[in-house]
Design an enzyme around this catalytic site. Structure first.
Site, PDB file in Angstrom:
ATOM      1  N   GLU A 216       0.817  -1.220   0.000  1.00 50.40           N
ATOM      2  CA  GLU A 216       0.000   0.000   0.000  1.00 50.40           C
ATOM      3  C   GLU A 216       0.849   1.268   0.000  1.00 50.40           C
ATOM      4  O   GLU A 216       0.804   2.053   0.967  1.00 50.40           O
ATOM      5  CB  GLU A 216      -0.954   0.015   1.198  1.00 50.40           C
ATOM      6  CG  GLU A 216      -1.948  -1.112   1.206  1.00 50.40           C
ATOM      7  CD  GLU A 216      -2.981  -0.997   2.342  1.00 50.40           C
ATOM      8  OE1 GLU A 216      -2.994   0.027   3.040  1.00 50.40           O
ATOM      9  OE2 GLU A 216      -3.762  -1.946   2.521  1.00 50.40           O
ATOM     10  N   GLU A 399      -5.077  -8.700   0.873  1.00 49.36           N
ATOM     11  CA  GLU A 399      -5.717  -8.243   2.109  1.00 49.36           C
ATOM     12  C   GLU A 399      -7.191  -7.997   1.840  1.00 49.36           C
ATOM     13  O   GLU A 399      -7.565  -7.418   0.813  1.00 49.36           O
ATOM     14  CB  GLU A 399      -5.126  -6.922   2.639  1.00 49.36           C
ATOM     15  CG  GLU A 399      -3.818  -7.062   3.352  1.00 49.36           C
ATOM     16  CD  GLU A 399      -3.362  -5.757   4.005  1.00 49.36           C
ATOM     17  OE1 GLU A 399      -4.218  -4.919   4.355  1.00 49.36           O
ATOM     18  OE2 GLU A 399      -2.139  -5.595   4.139  1.00 49.36           O
TER      19      GLU A 399
HETATM   20  O1  IFM Z   1      -3.842  -2.970   9.245  1.00 54.02           O
HETATM   21  C1  IFM Z   1      -3.878  -2.470   7.949  1.00 54.02           C
HETATM   22  C2  IFM Z   1      -2.728  -3.031   7.130  1.00 54.02           C
HETATM   23  O2  IFM Z   1      -1.503  -2.754   7.717  1.00 54.02           O
HETATM   24  C3  IFM Z   1      -2.727  -2.423   5.752  1.00 54.02           C
HETATM   25  N1  IFM Z   1      -4.022  -2.542   5.127  1.00 54.02           N
HETATM   26  C4  IFM Z   1      -5.173  -2.155   5.892  1.00 54.02           C
HETATM   27  C5  IFM Z   1      -5.162  -2.831   7.248  1.00 54.02           C
HETATM   28  C6  IFM Z   1      -6.412  -2.430   8.060  1.00 54.02           C
HETATM   29  O3  IFM Z   1      -6.419  -1.059   8.297  1.00 54.02           O
END
Ligand code: IFM
Length: 492
Positions: A216, A399
């Site tokens: 990200e 994710e």
């Molecule tokens: O915890 C975070 C992660 O580190 C990166 N993506 C989003 C998740 C939830 O906020």
């Protein structure tokens, strides 16, 4: 759950198990390419999952994800030096509950027990990140062999249990020593990142793994350098776009080092993407938000260009100076950034709505994380949009998840089961409609340090008592184990 799953996946097999003609008609009606000129597909339409369980392709990978600063703890063990997150979290009021990433979920110590838990759930892969300031405490120069030994043990333990490592090189925890000389706002950090990546490939590249260069880069650049609520806590949009460019340059350089190192496995980048929907007929504002949230990352990586609409003075844009952004770019940078990768790692949390002016609004209910508007169909739209608008590339969801509604420790999480069920169904639907989706990692394996929220937002499928470090699988973990075993998701 169904028995007698097909030996090989085909659209026909999925169709047969997924409910027959009504599904086919619905899917056909929702097929991409329906002539919409909007920057993101809005074709998800109405679709109901079939009554029978939907079977995923044979070999589909089910995993769970974490990151180093969020779970490891042991912040000064074995020669680790501070990262920007240690510095930021130590500032008064930076973290909502006043906590830091120490001890987090103590995974630096408890990794073997955690891997046993993963094996118990039947996970096929574990996505975790390496801590740069453990491996190279000053961000350049000397390598800390104790840290490499630790990650070698982690990787070997995963392999012993038949779990594929998915390794992220950078999940926001820049060595503080590099921040002290300008961090990602400076071009030199991209070169330092390539050197660090090479150290990791040399140490662990003998293993069949999926490597991710960056996690990200958008969140790290915008929230850390523009909004100021993540490390390094800056509030300057010019620095934010510099952090975007230099992270992406570091990504491209790392991909080149990966190829040169002849490491096994595959490499890609993990981008958090959003499906944006119009709140008005006029979609110029939507295009700006889409450029800021999605195309500012997808276009350089997959097409070798930056979109014009991401930066500027209009609502929905990053209020940085376009001319200054141009000056950061040197000949050949975009070729480096668009170095071909083996997959695109997609992180999907939800949707947004955008009005004619570019102002964002609500189109779906939010979770306890107020930024998260939940719409499972947005995942389908996003995956089909990637297929429609970008060169063909294997896709992994690295994710996807939801926090508990309460900060209290709980193992009863029906909301998370509903969330995953509906998102898995939309993922299957996207595969049916041609998305080359190969893997799905839930966020997160464990309750952990949720950045500026501290320990108040629990995203794990396994509950962690942060006083005792006791782990207890939540109901969603048991449910997920059933999905993994059947390689299928049921309608309810
Ligand atoms: O915890 C975070 C992660 O580190 C990166 N993506 C989003 C998740 C939830 O906020």
């Amino acid at each position: 759950m169904p028995t007698g799953l097909p030996a090989t996946f085909s659209r026909r097999a999925l169709f047969a198990l997924a409910g027959g003609g009504a599904l086919a008609a619905a899917l056909a009606a929702c097929a991409p390419g329906g002539g919409s000129a909007a920057p993101v597909p809005t074709a998800s339409g109405s679709w109901a999952p079939p009554a029978e369980p939907i079977v995923f392709p044979k070999g589909f990978v089910w995993g769970a994800a974490t990151s180093a600063y969020q779970v490891e703890g042991s912040v000064s063990a074995d020669g680790r030096a501070p990262s920007v997150w240690d510095t930021f979290a130590a500032k008064p009021r930076a973290i909502r509950d006043g906590s830091t990433g120490d001890p987090a979920a103590d995974q630096y110590v408890r990794y073997a027990d955690d891997i046993d838990l993963m094996a118990g759930l039947g996970l096929g892969a574990y996505r975790f990140s390496l801590s740069w300031s453990r491996i190279q405490p000053s961000g350049s120069g000397a390598v800390n062999l104790a840290a490499l030994d630790h990650y070698r043990r982690v990787v070997d333990t995963l392999l012993d249990k038949g779990i594929r490592p998915a390794i992220t090189l950078f999940h926001w925890d820049l060595p503080q020593a590099l921040q002290d000389v300008g961090g990602w706002a400076k071009r030199d950090t991209a070169l330092r990142f390539a050197d660090y990546a090479e150290i990791c490939f040399d140490a662990l590249g003998d293993v069949e793994a999926d490597w991710m260069t960056l996690n990200e880069p958008k969140t790290h650049a915008y929230v850390g350098h523009w909004y100021g609520s993540h490390a390094p806590g800056l509030r300057n949009p010019d620095l934010a776009v510099a952090a975007v460019h230099h992270q992406l340059l570091g990504h491209g350089l790392a991909v080149q080092r990966f190829r040169e190192s002849r490491a096994k496995g595959r490499i890609g980048i993990a981008l958090n993407l959003v499906s944006a929907y119009p709140l008005a007929q006029e979609t110029e504002g939507l295009e700006r938000v889409d450029a800021r949230e999605n195309r500012f990352f997808l276009d350089p990586v997959l097409r070798g260009t930056y979109p014009d609409e991401a930066i500027g003075g209009l609502p929905g844009q990053i209020p940085a100076r376009p001319a200054a952004f141009m000056l950061l770019q040197e000949d050949g940078d975009l070729e480096t950034i668009s170095e071909p990768t083996d997959f695109l790692a997609v992180q999907y949390y939800g949707v947004t709505g955008v009005d004619a002016t570019g102002a964002e609004g609500s189109v779906a209910p939010t979770s306890a994380a107020r930024w998260q508007q939940i719409r499972a169909e947005g995942l389908y739209d996003l995956l089909l949009r990637l297929v429609r608008d970008y060169p063909a590339i294997p896709l992994l969801i690295t994710e996807n998840g939801i926090p508990d509604p309460t900060p209290e420790l709980t193992v009863d999480d029906p909301h998370r089961i509903d969330f995953f069920r509906t998102h898995f169904q939309q993922a299957a639907r996207a595969i049916w409609d041609g998305a080359p989706l190969e893997a799905y990692y839930v966020w997160s394996l464990l309750d952990n340090f949720e950045w500026a929220e501290g320990y108040r937002q629990r995203w794990g499928i396994i509950a962690v008592d942060f006083e005792t470090q006791e782990r207890t699988p939540k109901r969603s973990a048991e449910w997920y184990a059933g999905v993994i075993e059947a390689n299928a998701v049921a309608a309810t």
